[in-house]
Structure formats: structure tokens, C-alpha cells
Write a protein that holds these residues in place. Sequence first.
Motif, PDB file in Angstrom:
ATOM      1  N   ALA A 270       9.109  17.791  -0.116  1.00  0.00           N
ATOM      2  CA  ALA A 270       8.555  18.278  -1.385  1.00  0.00           C
ATOM      3  C   ALA A 270       7.758  17.190  -2.103  1.00  0.00           C
ATOM      4  CB  ALA A 270       9.676  18.781  -2.283  1.00  0.00           C
ATOM      5  N   LYS A 271       8.061  15.947  -1.799  1.00  0.00           N
ATOM      6  CA  LYS A 271       7.371  14.834  -2.445  1.00  0.00           C
ATOM      7  C   LYS A 271       6.175  14.348  -1.633  1.00  0.00           C
ATOM      8  CE  LYS A 271       9.227  16.046  -4.990  1.00  0.00           C
ATOM      9  NZ  LYS A 271       8.804  16.534  -6.315  1.00  0.00           N
ATOM     10  N   GLY A 272       5.921  14.986  -0.503  1.00  0.00           N
ATOM     11  CA  GLY A 272       4.806  14.573   0.357  1.00  0.00           C
ATOM     12  C   GLY A 272       5.065  13.265   1.077  1.00  0.00           C
ATOM     13  N   ALA A 273       6.346  12.917   1.266  1.00  0.00           N
ATOM     14  CA  ALA A 273       6.692  11.606   1.826  1.00  0.00           C
ATOM     15  C   ALA A 273       6.982  11.681   3.324  1.00  0.00           C
ATOM     16  CB  ALA A 273       7.907  11.035   1.093  1.00  0.00           C
ATOM     17  N   GLU A 274       6.738  10.574   3.984  1.00  0.00           N
ATOM     18  CA  GLU A 274       7.024  10.446   5.421  1.00  0.00           C
ATOM     19  C   GLU A 274       8.417   9.837   5.574  1.00  0.00           C
ATOM     20  OE1 GLU A 274       5.652   7.457   9.003  1.00  0.00           O
ATOM     21  OE2 GLU A 274       4.475   7.558   7.164  1.00  0.00           O
ATOM     22  N   PRO A 275       9.364  10.519   6.237  1.00  0.00           N
ATOM     23  CA  PRO A 275      10.729  10.007   6.344  1.00  0.00           C
ATOM     24  C   PRO A 275      10.785   8.660   7.056  1.00  0.00           C
ATOM     25  CG  PRO A 275      10.581  12.264   7.145  1.00  0.00           C
ATOM     26  CD  PRO A 275       9.184  11.802   6.933  1.00  0.00           C
TER      27      PRO A 275
ATOM     28  N   GLY B 283       0.802  -1.226   0.000  1.00  0.00           N
ATOM     29  CA  GLY B 283       0.000   0.000   0.000  1.00  0.00           C
ATOM     30  C   GLY B 283       0.829   1.268   0.000  1.00  0.00           C
ATOM     31  N   PHE B 284       2.161   1.129   0.037  1.00  0.00           N
ATOM     32  CA  PHE B 284       3.040   2.307   0.075  1.00  0.00           C
ATOM     33  C   PHE B 284       4.112   2.218  -1.012  1.00  0.00           C
ATOM     34  CE2 PHE B 284       1.063   2.274   4.136  1.00  0.00           C
ATOM     35  CZ  PHE B 284       0.980   3.602   4.525  1.00  0.00           C
ATOM     36  N   ASP B 285       4.574   3.371  -1.449  1.00  0.00           N
ATOM     37  CA  ASP B 285       5.746   3.453  -2.326  1.00  0.00           C
ATOM     38  C   ASP B 285       6.932   3.925  -1.495  1.00  0.00           C
ATOM     39  OD1 ASP B 285       4.290   2.741  -4.563  1.00  0.00           O
ATOM     40  OD2 ASP B 285       3.892   4.827  -5.149  1.00  0.00           O
ATOM     41  N   LEU B 286       8.107   3.353  -1.774  1.00  0.00           N
ATOM     42  CA  LEU B 286       9.347   3.809  -1.139  1.00  0.00           C
ATOM     43  C   LEU B 286       9.904   4.959  -1.983  1.00  0.00           C
ATOM     44  CD1 LEU B 286      11.330   3.169   1.176  1.00  0.00           C
ATOM     45  CD2 LEU B 286      12.492   1.589  -0.386  1.00  0.00           C
ATOM     46  N   VAL B 287      10.041   6.124  -1.389  1.00  0.00           N
ATOM     47  CA  VAL B 287      10.549   7.320  -2.087  1.00  0.00           C
ATOM     48  C   VAL B 287      12.008   7.494  -1.682  1.00  0.00           C
ATOM     49  CG1 VAL B 287      10.239   9.813  -2.369  1.00  0.00           C
ATOM     50  CG2 VAL B 287       8.244   8.331  -2.015  1.00  0.00           C
TER      51      VAL B 287
ATOM     52  N   PRO C 213       1.695   6.883   0.429  1.00  0.00           N
ATOM     53  CA  PRO C 213       0.690   5.941  -0.052  1.00  0.00           C
ATOM     54  C   PRO C 213       0.934   5.683  -1.547  1.00  0.00           C
ATOM     55  CG  PRO C 213      -0.320   7.677   1.269  1.00  0.00           C
ATOM     56  CD  PRO C 213       1.111   8.070   1.069  1.00  0.00           C
ATOM     57  N   SER C 214       0.670   4.456  -2.011  1.00  0.00           N
ATOM     58  CA  SER C 214       0.994   4.086  -3.406  1.00  0.00           C
ATOM     59  C   SER C 214       0.468   5.127  -4.386  1.00  0.00           C
ATOM     60  CB  SER C 214       0.373   2.733  -3.752  1.00  0.00           C
ATOM     61  OG  SER C 214       0.956   1.740  -2.949  1.00  0.00           O
TER      62      SER C 214
END
Length: 317
Positions: A82-87, A43-47, A146-147
Motif C-alpha cells: 500500500a505504501k509502494g515499497a519494495e520488501p 537515495g532510498f527511504d526505509l519504510v 525512492p526518497s
Amino acid sequence: MSGAESPPDEFGQIARLFRPLTRGAPEALDLLDDAAVIPSRPGFDLVVTKDALVAGVHFQPGEPPGRTAQRLLRANLSDLAAKGAEPYGYFLMTAWPADFGWAQREAFAEGLRADGEAFNLCLLGGDTVSIKGPLTLSMTLLGWTPSGAMVRRAGAQVGDLVMVSGAIGDGWLDWGVAAGQLDRRWLGADHRLPNPRLDLREPLRRLATSAADVSDGLIADAGHIARASKVGLRLDLDRMPISDAAAAWLATQADPAGARLRLATGGDDYELVLTAPPAAAQALGLPVIGEVVAGEGVEVRFAGARLDPGPGGWRHA
Ligand SMILES: Nc1ncnc2c1ncn2[C@@H]1O[C@H](COP(=O)(O)OP(=O)(O)OP(=O)(O)O)[C@@H](O)[C@H]1O
Ligand SMILES: Cc1ncc(C[n+]2csc(CCOP(=O)(O)O)c2C)c(N)n1
Ligand SMILES: [Mg+2]
Ligand SMILES: [Mg+2]
Ligand SMILES: [Mg+2]
């Protein structure tokens, strides 16, 4: 200098400086393996993002090592923001010059420890080398969205508004002060430590059509959005938010357009530049500095006149 402890060897350094920074994350395998292993997260993408710092290029060689460590982490966190990602966690490469002694290496690790805790991040792996050259550091930072939800540079649509998340130009003023070229009174509020805008990640994912963080310079980074999105941007420097310190500096400048352009192209701001349709822009509530138009590149105006921004920001040769 007497009493200065000499560093343990490579593996002693990994054990003493870096193992505590894993904070027991099982993925790091106690920094005893060839690699880390990260289970997938349904359900998630790794950024994944990476930025390097080099003494003399990105920071003054005499900067306190803990602060350099925090800047390294925060510059990378800014890209994730900037990518809306959670570290999630990070990989670290350190290339130590011989004169960067044990106490300095410990201070560097202490800076990472403090920010690792503040941002809830674990060290997952890395590489430790020596260098006959300047202190050179690189970090690879991982985060989750989230994906399919990562906010891209591509996505700005004609008719969108362009916004920034905060004051632009303090990074350039601060660098000028550190380089001895500007008076200390123009120092922004401790701007040498970037404040990555992770607070915006949820509204960004929900409302923005594109985003980038401002590292090279507002106009250059807006240009990266224009290029990736295959659109043009019109920016109005009258509307660019600046700090009180920057406003005070501007008031001393004979050429207000050129001075504003310096702030807009200086870089190291670590605020976000983003686009959103007008209703979403209103919901975001951030300062609007321009709009997205058909065409290409960034058109810059101040006080009704067109300005030539040149490359728009910092570029490595
Ligand atoms: N040596 C490289 N190898 C592979 N990809 C690279 C390399 N250098 C840059 N890139 C890629 O080019 C794109 C732009 O990188 P850039 O470093 O300009 O972005 P940034 O980190 O947002 O900016 P800044 O480095 O100023 O913080 C990114 O997708 C990055 O991964
Ligand atoms: C000592 C010193 N000299 C110059 C500057 C200015 N500077 C260097 S690289 C860069 C853009 C981001 O780099 P990158 O694209 O590599 O992430 C900026 C604004 C500084 N901060 N310190
Ligand atoms: Mg980069
Ligand atoms: Mg970056
Ligand atoms: Mg960036």
C-alpha cells in the motif's frame, strides 16, 4: 502422544528454526548478536510496518502453522504494498504456548521459508518467548522506496476518484466459513492466503495521491484515508468489485444492502483502496468506487440510498 519430538531450548530453536531464514543476510549477524545492523541506502527511504496475529482473534487456533506464518508475512507485505515499497527483510516475534509442539514450530518456520523465498525476503532478527496464553506472533517488515516517494494515507484531494485493486468481501466470507457460520460453498479462491498487491507499487507511486490496504474493512480503511487527508469520501457499493463466490452468496440474501455492507466492512481483504485524479485513475485502470469530496468521513450509498456503515470495519477493544 508418543514420537512427538520435544522442542530444543530457546537458542536451539533460534539456530534450527530461524537461522536458515536469514538466508545468509549479513545484516542478521547469524542471529548471534543483540541486534541487527542495516547500512543506510542513499537515495532510498526505509519504510517500516508491523502487524501481529493472535490465535482466536486473527486466525482459528487449529489453522495449519505454515499457513498462519504465511498470513503473518503477507498481512505485513500488504501494508508495504500500500505504501509502494519494495520488501527488504523482517523481524519476527514468536510467543509459543507449551502445547504448540516442535513439529508445529517446524511447520511454522517452513511456511516462512517458502514465502521468504517467494517474496525474496530475509529474516533479520527477532525474539523467541513462551506464553501461558494463545499463540501470539508479530512481525516488523522493512522495505524501501525512492526518497520521499512513500504513498501515504494523507494526500487525497477533493476531485480525486477512489479505487480498489480487486474483489472485496472474500476475507469476511472465508472467516465465516472457518468459524463454521457460513457454508463452505461461499469460500473464495483460497482467500485465507492474502495476495499482497506488490505488483501495483510502481504505478501506485507514480499515480496515486493516497493509499491504504484493506485489513479492517473497506469502509473503515477508506475512512483512515479520509481522516489522514482531511477530506470526505463518497463510496458507491453498487460499484464495489466482488468475487463470483461473493456474488453467489449475495444472491441468497434477503437484504442486499445489508449484505453488501457486510462484505464492505468485514476486512481481511488485503486489496488496496486508493485515490488519484481522474486522468491518473484512468491510467491505473482499477475499478472506481467513489470520489473525494470536501468534508469528512465516508458517505456510503447503494442503489441510490444512503447506508449507515457504523464503524465501517473491525476494531479491537
Ligand atoms: N501499539 C502501537 N504503538 C505505536 N503505533 C501504533 C500502535 N498500534 C498502531 N500503531 C500505529 O497506528 C497506525 C495505524 O495502525 P493499524 O494497525 O490500524 O494499521 P494497519 O496495519 O494498516 O491496519 P491493520 O492492523 O488492520 O492491518 C500505524 O501508523 C501504526 O504504526
Ligand atoms: C479467528 C478470527 N476471528 C475474527 C477474524 C476477523 N478479524 C480479526 S482482526 C481483523 C482485522 C485486522 O486485524 P488487525 O487490525 O489486528 O490487523 C479481522 C477482519 C478473523 N480473521 N479470525
Ligand atoms: Mg496494523
Ligand atoms: Mg496492517
Ligand atoms: Mg494497512
